[in-house]
Scaffold this motif. Structure first.
Motif, PDB file in Angstrom:
ATOM      1  N   LEU A 147       0.849  -1.189   0.000  1.00 15.80           N
ATOM      2  CA  LEU A 147       0.000   0.000   0.000  1.00 15.80           C
ATOM      3  C   LEU A 147       0.886   1.240   0.000  1.00 15.80           C
ATOM      4  CD1 LEU A 147      -2.817   1.276   0.189  1.00 15.80           C
ATOM      5  CD2 LEU A 147      -2.630   1.068   2.688  1.00 15.80           C
ATOM      6  N   LEU A 148       0.652   2.104  -0.976  1.00 12.18           N
ATOM      7  CA  LEU A 148       1.396   3.354  -1.115  1.00 12.18           C
ATOM      8  C   LEU A 148       0.411   4.511  -1.183  1.00 12.18           C
ATOM      9  CD1 LEU A 148       3.931   2.302  -3.917  1.00 12.18           C
ATOM     10  CD2 LEU A 148       4.336   2.327  -1.452  1.00 12.18           C
ATOM     11  N   ALA A 149       0.943   5.716  -1.044  1.00  9.22           N
ATOM     12  CA  ALA A 149       0.145   6.933  -1.221  1.00  9.22           C
ATOM     13  C   ALA A 149       0.936   7.905  -2.065  1.00  9.22           C
ATOM     14  CB  ALA A 149      -0.197   7.561   0.127  1.00  9.22           C
ATOM     15  N   ASP A 150       0.234   8.620  -2.938  1.00  3.73           N
ATOM     16  CA  ASP A 150       0.896   9.654  -3.726  1.00  3.73           C
ATOM     17  C   ASP A 150       1.135  10.869  -2.819  1.00  3.73           C
ATOM     18  OD1 ASP A 150      -1.449  11.226  -3.613  1.00  3.73           O
ATOM     19  OD2 ASP A 150      -2.071  10.710  -5.632  1.00  3.73           O
ATOM     20  N   PRO A 151       1.845  11.881  -3.305  1.00  3.05           N
ATOM     21  CA  PRO A 151       2.136  13.048  -2.459  1.00  3.05           C
ATOM     22  C   PRO A 151       0.909  13.763  -1.901  1.00  3.05           C
ATOM     23  CG  PRO A 151       3.612  13.034  -4.331  1.00  3.05           C
ATOM     24  CD  PRO A 151       2.574  11.954  -4.571  1.00  3.05           C
ATOM     25  N   GLU A 152      -0.255  13.585  -2.514  1.00  4.08           N
ATOM     26  CA  GLU A 152      -1.485  14.205  -2.013  1.00  4.08           C
ATOM     27  C   GLU A 152      -2.240  13.301  -1.042  1.00  4.08           C
ATOM     28  OE1 GLU A 152      -3.726  15.405  -5.425  1.00  4.08           O
ATOM     29  OE2 GLU A 152      -2.284  16.958  -5.955  1.00  4.08           O
ATOM     30  N   GLY A 153      -1.710  12.102  -0.763  1.00  2.00           N
ATOM     31  CA  GLY A 153      -2.335  11.196   0.183  1.00  2.00           C
ATOM     32  C   GLY A 153      -3.287  10.186  -0.416  1.00  2.00           C
ATOM     33  N   ASN A 154      -3.423  10.151  -1.733  1.00  2.00           N
ATOM     34  CA  ASN A 154      -4.299   9.182  -2.389  1.00  2.00           C
ATOM     35  C   ASN A 154      -3.634   7.812  -2.374  1.00  2.00           C
ATOM     36  OD1 ASN A 154      -6.344  11.127  -3.320  1.00  2.00           O
ATOM     37  ND2 ASN A 154      -4.637  11.910  -4.528  1.00  2.00           N
ATOM     38  N   GLU A 155      -4.302   6.838  -1.796  1.00  3.09           N
ATOM     39  CA  GLU A 155      -3.725   5.508  -1.644  1.00  3.09           C
ATOM     40  C   GLU A 155      -3.940   4.648  -2.882  1.00  3.09           C
ATOM     41  OE1 GLU A 155      -5.618   4.092   1.872  1.00  3.09           O
ATOM     42  OE2 GLU A 155      -4.539   5.488   3.163  1.00  3.09           O
TER      43      GLU A 155
END
Length: 67
Positions: A46-54
């Motif tokens: 599980l990752l998130a982009d810089p805006e927090g979208n997983e």
């Protein structure tokens, strides 16, 4: 990234690359961060982009038996 979130992100993308480890490293180099929601050991990351979208990087698809 926010300290906590009020709801699950929509939409949630799942990626299934040929090489999971290489794709995780590529996404991290592009600014993603690993996310721990208490999922424990799983075949996905599980990752998130810089805006927090997983989003998830899935493991390889299991080979299906040939007919």
């Amino acid at each position: 990234m926010p300290d906590s979130k009020a709801a699950k992100n929509r939409p949630h993308l799942d990626f299934r690359p040929d090489d999971q480890g290489a794709e995780v490293e590529r996404k991290l180099a592009l600014g993603a961060s690993k996310v721990n929601i208490g999922q424990g050991e799983q075949p996905w990351v599980l990752l998130a982009d810089p805006e927090g979208n997983e989003f998830c990087i899935l493991g390889p698809r299991k080979a299906s038996p040939e007919a």
